[in-house]
Design an enzyme around this catalytic site. Structure first.
Site, PDB file in Angstrom:
ATOM      1  N   ASP A  27       0.829  -1.210   0.000  1.00  0.00           N
ATOM      2  CA  ASP A  27       0.000   0.000   0.000  1.00  0.00           C
ATOM      3  C   ASP A  27       0.865   1.263   0.000  1.00  0.00           C
ATOM      4  O   ASP A  27       1.983   1.265   0.509  1.00  0.00           O
ATOM      5  CB  ASP A  27      -0.920  -0.026   1.232  1.00  0.00           C
ATOM      6  CG  ASP A  27      -2.111   0.910   1.075  1.00  0.00           C
ATOM      7  OD1 ASP A  27      -2.394   1.344  -0.063  1.00  0.00           O
ATOM      8  OD2 ASP A  27      -2.756   1.210   2.096  1.00  0.00           O
ATOM      9  N   HIS A  44       2.158   3.325  -9.034  1.00  0.00           N
ATOM     10  CA  HIS A  44       1.969   1.891  -9.310  1.00  0.00           C
ATOM     11  C   HIS A  44       3.154   1.348 -10.118  1.00  0.00           C
ATOM     12  O   HIS A  44       3.619   0.241  -9.896  1.00  0.00           O
ATOM     13  CB  HIS A  44       0.661   1.648 -10.058  1.00  0.00           C
ATOM     14  CG  HIS A  44      -0.560   2.038  -9.280  1.00  0.00           C
ATOM     15  ND1 HIS A  44      -0.707   1.760  -7.944  1.00  0.00           N
ATOM     16  CD2 HIS A  44      -1.699   2.694  -9.640  1.00  0.00           C
ATOM     17  CE1 HIS A  44      -1.885   2.216  -7.514  1.00  0.00           C
ATOM     18  NE2 HIS A  44      -2.498   2.795  -8.521  1.00  0.00           N
ATOM     19  N   SER A  73     -10.856  -7.093  -4.288  1.00  0.00           N
ATOM     20  CA  SER A  73     -12.191  -7.157  -4.895  1.00  0.00           C
ATOM     21  C   SER A  73     -12.908  -5.815  -4.756  1.00  0.00           C
ATOM     22  O   SER A  73     -13.881  -5.566  -5.455  1.00  0.00           O
ATOM     23  CB  SER A  73     -13.004  -8.298  -4.272  1.00  0.00           C
ATOM     24  OG  SER A  73     -12.862  -8.332  -2.865  1.00  0.00           O
ATOM     25  N   LEU A 138      10.677 -20.529  -5.033  1.00  0.00           N
ATOM     26  CA  LEU A 138       9.727 -19.651  -4.332  1.00  0.00           C
ATOM     27  C   LEU A 138       8.376 -19.779  -5.030  1.00  0.00           C
ATOM     28  O   LEU A 138       8.321 -19.819  -6.259  1.00  0.00           O
ATOM     29  CB  LEU A 138      10.204 -18.186  -4.435  1.00  0.00           C
ATOM     30  CG  LEU A 138       9.244 -17.112  -3.911  1.00  0.00           C
ATOM     31  CD1 LEU A 138       9.255 -17.059  -2.380  1.00  0.00           C
ATOM     32  CD2 LEU A 138       9.600 -15.726  -4.444  1.00  0.00           C
ATOM     33  N   ARG A 198      -4.789  -2.142   8.829  1.00  0.00           N
ATOM     34  CA  ARG A 198      -5.989  -2.944   8.607  1.00  0.00           C
ATOM     35  C   ARG A 198      -5.698  -4.060   7.612  1.00  0.00           C
ATOM     36  O   ARG A 198      -4.648  -4.099   6.978  1.00  0.00           O
ATOM     37  CB  ARG A 198      -7.151  -2.072   8.131  1.00  0.00           C
ATOM     38  CG  ARG A 198      -6.845  -1.226   6.902  1.00  0.00           C
ATOM     39  CD  ARG A 198      -8.069  -0.361   6.524  1.00  0.00           C
ATOM     40  NE  ARG A 198      -7.751   0.600   5.486  1.00  0.00           N
ATOM     41  CZ  ARG A 198      -7.769   1.921   5.647  1.00  0.00           C
ATOM     42  NH1 ARG A 198      -8.077   2.460   6.803  1.00  0.00           N
ATOM     43  NH2 ARG A 198      -7.483   2.728   4.633  1.00  0.00           N
ATOM     44  N   SER A 200      -8.064  -4.971   5.115  1.00  0.00           N
ATOM     45  CA  SER A 200      -8.686  -4.668   3.810  1.00  0.00           C
ATOM     46  C   SER A 200      -9.098  -5.928   3.047  1.00  0.00           C
ATOM     47  O   SER A 200      -8.856  -6.036   1.843  1.00  0.00           O
ATOM     48  CB  SER A 200      -7.757  -3.786   2.956  1.00  0.00           C
ATOM     49  OG  SER A 200      -7.493  -2.563   3.599  1.00  0.00           O
TER      50      SER A 200
END
Ligand code: IPE
Ligand code: IPE
Ligand code: MG
Length: 256
Positions: A27, A44, A73, A138, A198, A200
């Site tokens: 975030d 981004h 979502s 991984l 949080r 989310s």
């Protein structure tokens, strides 16, 4: 190997200095860009550079599973042009990175409700998953159009379809195999950058006993030192899984 998949509510997962599974809410991209008077989408793009770095750090440190929250979502609620940029970036990243991931023995998969994506993106995802499916260094899971509640409801439906006769007698063990990440150990460490504390709607079921680490660092700024700090914090945690400190000191910190 199987003991690593032990459920945290049914047994005591193995204690390890390096987390076997890290889950990250990446975030702060938008704020990183805004601080520089850039459009949110520039954040981004820079966030993708951080993804590459963190994947490498995980491989170097022997982390076996990394799960990244890329698009929730609820992120469809964002402005249409940001959503469409994110979809394009996702597609481009899949196309450009898959060869390198494969070369580095990384298995890639995407978790979430793919049905809302366009067919070209779904095909690109499936082909990347097929190409890297046998890799072992991984497992990199990208959560896209993922929601923890969707995951649970989806698993309930699959469970009901697979053993309808058990009506009223279902257990955690019946549900768990139908959830996303059922083949991975539960996350040891949850990292959230960007300052919010949080979940989310990320991995609601899977985070039952995960250690949480929150940092104000924005995702594009999350570097090797920030990663090391998160691991360091994790190492200092006492993972009791319901027991007391005295029990741990007494040496009962072993497999169930
Ligand atoms: C996280 O960064 C990336 C996605 C949710 C796709 P944000 O875009 O949420 O960045 P902030 O929280 O607005 O700074
Ligand atoms: C969570 O970030 C989802 C991802 C990082 C993909 P958000 O920025 O969407 O979360 P909220 O809306 O602040 O809770
Ligand atoms: Mg955000």
């Amino acid at each position: 190997m199987l003991s690593r998949l032990i459920s945290s509510t049914r047994g005591i997962p193995e204690r390890n200095d390096v987390p076997a599974h890290i889950a990250i809410v990446m975030d702060g991209n938008g704020r990183w860009a805004r601080k520089r008077l850039l459009p949110r989408v520039a954040g981004h793009k820079r966030g993708l550079d951080t993804v590459r770095k963190v994947v490498k750090l995980c491989v170097d440190q022997g982390v076996s599973h990394l799960t990244l929250f890329a698009f929730s979502s609820e992120n469809w609620r964002r402005p249409a042009d940001e959503v469409s940029f994110l979809m394009q970036l996702f597609m481009q990243a899949l196309r450009e990175e898959v060869k390198k991931l494969h070369k580095n023995n990384i298995r890639l998969r995407v978790i979430g409700d793919l049905s809302r994506f366009d067919s070209e993106l779904i095909e690109t995802i499936r082909s990347a998953e097929a190409q890297t499916g046998g890799n072992t260094a991984l497992t990199l899971s990208i959560a896209a159009n993922y929601g923890g509640r969707w995951d649970i409801v989806n698993a309930v439906n699959a469970m009901l379809a697979s053993c309808p006769e058990k009506r009223g007698a279902y257990t955690e063990e019946d549900l768990a195999p139908h959830l996303c990440l059922a083949d991975a150990p539960e996350p040891d460490l949850y990292i959230r950058t960007g300052g919010e504390q949080r979940i989310s709607n990320f991995l609601l079921w899977q985070l039952a006993y995960t250690e949480f680490y929150f940092t104000d660092c924005l995702w594009p700024d999350f570097d090797e030192a920030a990663f090391a700090q998160a691991i360091d914090s994790y190492r200092k945690r006492e993972r009791r899984f319901g027991r007391t400190s005295e029990q741990l000191a007494g040496g009962s910190d072993k497999q169930d």
